[in-house]
Scaffold this active site. Structure first.
Site, PDB file in Angstrom:
ATOM      1  N   SER A  67      10.238  -1.457   9.830  1.00 53.16           N
ATOM      2  CA  SER A  67       9.316  -1.023  10.889  1.00 53.16           C
ATOM      3  C   SER A  67       8.710  -2.150  11.708  1.00 53.16           C
ATOM      4  O   SER A  67       8.027  -1.880  12.702  1.00 53.16           O
ATOM      5  CB  SER A  67       8.201  -0.168  10.295  1.00 53.16           C
ATOM      6  OG  SER A  67       8.734   1.075   9.917  1.00 53.16           O
ATOM      7  N   LYS A  70       9.552  -1.983  15.272  1.00 58.07           N
ATOM      8  CA  LYS A  70       8.857  -1.088  16.216  1.00 58.07           C
ATOM      9  C   LYS A  70       8.047  -1.852  17.269  1.00 58.07           C
ATOM     10  O   LYS A  70       7.795  -1.353  18.366  1.00 58.07           O
ATOM     11  CB  LYS A  70       7.964  -0.105  15.441  1.00 58.07           C
ATOM     12  CG  LYS A  70       8.786   0.886  14.603  1.00 58.07           C
ATOM     13  CD  LYS A  70       7.951   1.697  13.628  1.00 58.07           C
ATOM     14  CE  LYS A  70       8.851   2.615  12.802  1.00 58.07           C
ATOM     15  NZ  LYS A  70       8.149   3.257  11.669  1.00 58.07           N
ATOM     16  N   TYR A 194      17.688   4.502  15.898  1.00 63.90           N
ATOM     17  CA  TYR A 194      16.517   4.159  15.087  1.00 63.90           C
ATOM     18  C   TYR A 194      16.929   3.547  13.737  1.00 63.90           C
ATOM     19  O   TYR A 194      16.365   2.538  13.301  1.00 63.90           O
ATOM     20  CB  TYR A 194      15.656   5.410  14.880  1.00 63.90           C
ATOM     21  CG  TYR A 194      14.497   5.203  13.934  1.00 63.90           C
ATOM     22  CD1 TYR A 194      13.347   4.524  14.334  1.00 63.90           C
ATOM     23  CD2 TYR A 194      14.557   5.665  12.618  1.00 63.90           C
ATOM     24  CE1 TYR A 194      12.291   4.322  13.453  1.00 63.90           C
ATOM     25  CE2 TYR A 194      13.505   5.472  11.734  1.00 63.90           C
ATOM     26  CZ  TYR A 194      12.379   4.800  12.163  1.00 63.90           C
ATOM     27  OH  TYR A 194      11.338   4.586  11.278  1.00 63.90           O
ATOM     28  N   TYR A 246      -0.316   1.553   9.369  1.00 64.28           N
ATOM     29  CA  TYR A 246      -0.454   2.990   9.070  1.00 64.28           C
ATOM     30  C   TYR A 246      -1.880   3.301   8.587  1.00 64.28           C
ATOM     31  O   TYR A 246      -2.832   2.804   9.174  1.00 64.28           O
ATOM     32  CB  TYR A 246       0.618   3.437   8.064  1.00 64.28           C
ATOM     33  CG  TYR A 246       1.969   2.892   8.418  1.00 64.28           C
ATOM     34  CD1 TYR A 246       2.597   3.295   9.599  1.00 64.28           C
ATOM     35  CD2 TYR A 246       2.604   1.940   7.641  1.00 64.28           C
ATOM     36  CE1 TYR A 246       3.830   2.784   9.958  1.00 64.28           C
ATOM     37  CE2 TYR A 246       3.837   1.417   8.002  1.00 64.28           C
ATOM     38  CZ  TYR A 246       4.435   1.842   9.153  1.00 64.28           C
ATOM     39  OH  TYR A 246       5.645   1.332   9.523  1.00 64.28           O
ATOM     40  N   VAL A 264       8.789  -1.623   5.471  1.00 64.72           N
ATOM     41  CA  VAL A 264       8.992  -1.368   4.040  1.00 64.72           C
ATOM     42  C   VAL A 264       9.958  -2.359   3.374  1.00 64.72           C
ATOM     43  O   VAL A 264      10.113  -2.339   2.160  1.00 64.72           O
ATOM     44  CB  VAL A 264       9.469   0.080   3.722  1.00 64.72           C
ATOM     45  CG1 VAL A 264       8.359   1.081   3.874  1.00 64.72           C
ATOM     46  CG2 VAL A 264      10.688   0.459   4.532  1.00 64.72           C
TER      47      VAL A 264
HETATM   48  N1  GLN Z   1      13.401   2.995   7.628  1.00 62.39           N
HETATM   49  C1  GLN Z   1      12.073   3.359   7.265  1.00 62.39           C
HETATM   50  C2  GLN Z   1      11.823   4.802   7.674  1.00 62.39           C
HETATM   51  O1  GLN Z   1      12.101   5.116   8.775  1.00 62.39           O
HETATM   52  C3  GLN Z   1      11.080   2.444   7.928  1.00 62.39           C
HETATM   53  C4  GLN Z   1       9.693   2.721   7.502  1.00 62.39           C
HETATM   54  C5  GLN Z   1       8.813   1.500   7.415  1.00 62.39           C
HETATM   55  O2  GLN Z   1       9.256   0.361   7.438  1.00 62.39           O
HETATM   56  N2  GLN Z   1       7.540   1.751   7.235  1.00 62.39           N
HETATM   57  O3  GLN Z   1      11.369   5.598   6.894  1.00 62.39           O
END
Ligand code: GLN
Length: 310
Positions: A67, A70, A194, A246, A264
């Site tokens: 993420s 993003k 994505y 988050y 993650v």
């Molecule tokens: N690939 C993970 C998802 O889309 C990415 C989530 C993250 O890094 N928080 O669930």
């Protein structure tokens, strides 16, 4: 090791501060490629606006940026569609986990912010803009290579495939958003793009370098190249501060006081405005899905430097 610069010494001290915590937290285990990562690894790199670099630990080890991507897709999308993006995605912290679907129905398919998965899917849709996913993925990859000034950045095909194989929640989010008319491209194409952006593989040195424009008003201080305008840069930083972790964004602001974005895979990109871009990687996560030791390291770095924006 004797530090070769004050910044190197700073990072060595930070590494010392977190030593007792190495290996703590739980690595993401929803896909095999992440589940098998050794949680004891730790990398930290910084790049200052003045052009100094420093790094310690496993800073050259590539990891799945997940993420953290993003931030870069948001920057790309703002460059592509500008403020029109804000009709399709909000700017408020969600107070919910990264993959939550609960707010979407009440809020008519407009995700709370671009950093939760729902919002990131809308951002990816804006980048896709009617093109085939391979073209958009190639654009995102080329963008990261240019920002990091390093061609040695890849999309990890195994991770991308596993994301697709297990991505039922993301598929639900995308379909739900599409039902409200807030995705313009076919759901499968948005998801493919994505999953590939999540599977970007970079190391801390590359990530810190790639984020440097965010510490310098949108201009890469080393090349002079304007990546994005100053107002968008302020806004991206604001969103990183309020939404980048988050439902643990408040705690990250409280402890670290820097705009940051987690993934993650255990990576965090943090921005000290007008000073430096910092990337840390430690694969063990806390309950909110953010790097446990990574946040501790940034807390130590912020305390030692006084770089908190507050
Ligand atoms: N690939 C993970 C998802 O889309 C990415 C989530 C993250 O890094 N928080 O669930």
């Amino acid at each position: 090791m004797t530090p070769s610069s004050p910044h190197e010494e700073l990072l060595q001290n930070v590494q010392q501060d977190i030593r007792a915590h190495l290996g703590t937290g739980r690595v993401a285990d929803y896909i095999p490629a992440l589940a098998r990562v050794d949680p004891h690894q730790f990398g930290l790199a910084l790049h200052t606006c003045a052009g100094e670099r420093a790094s310690v630990g496993d800073c050259a080890q590539g990891f799945s940026i997940q993420s953290v991507s993003k931030v870069f897709t948001l920057t790309l999308a703002l460059g592509r569609v500008g403020d029109a993006l804000w009709h399709r995605v909000g700017r408020e912290p969600s107070g919910s986990p990264f993959n939550s679907i609960v707010q979407l129905e009440r809020e008519h398919g407009i995700p709370r912010n671009p950093f939760i998965n729902a919002g990131a899917l809308v951002v990816t849709d804006a980048i896709l803009a009617g093109r085939p996913p391979q073209v958009a993925v190639a654009e995102i990859l080329a963008y990261l290579r240019e920002l990091a000034d390093d061609t040695d950045i890849t999309v990890d095909r195994e991770v991308a495939q596993s994301e697709a194989d297990t991505g039922f929640r993301n598929a639900s989010l995308a379909n739900f958003i599409r039902a409200f008319g807030n995705l313009k491209n076919p759901v499968g194409e948005v998801l493919e793009t994505y999953f590939n952006q999540c599977a970007l593989r970079m190391n801390c040195v590359q990530l810190a370098r790639a984020g440097l424009f965010l510490a310098h008003g949108g201009v890469d201080p080393l090349t002079g190249h304007r990546v994005v305008d100053a107002q968008a840069t302020r806004r991206i930083n604001a969103l990183m501060m309020t939404c980048g972790h988050y439902d643990a964004s408040g705690d990250f602001a409280f402890r670290v006081g820097l705009p940051g974005k987690s993934g993650v895979g255990g990576g965090i990109l943090a921005i000290a405005p007008r000073k430096a871009s910092i990337a840390v990687w430690a694969p063990g996560l806390n309950e909110a899905g953010n790097s446990l030791v990574g946040a501790l390291a940034l807390e130590s770095l912020s305390r030692r430097t006084g770089w908190s924006v507050f």
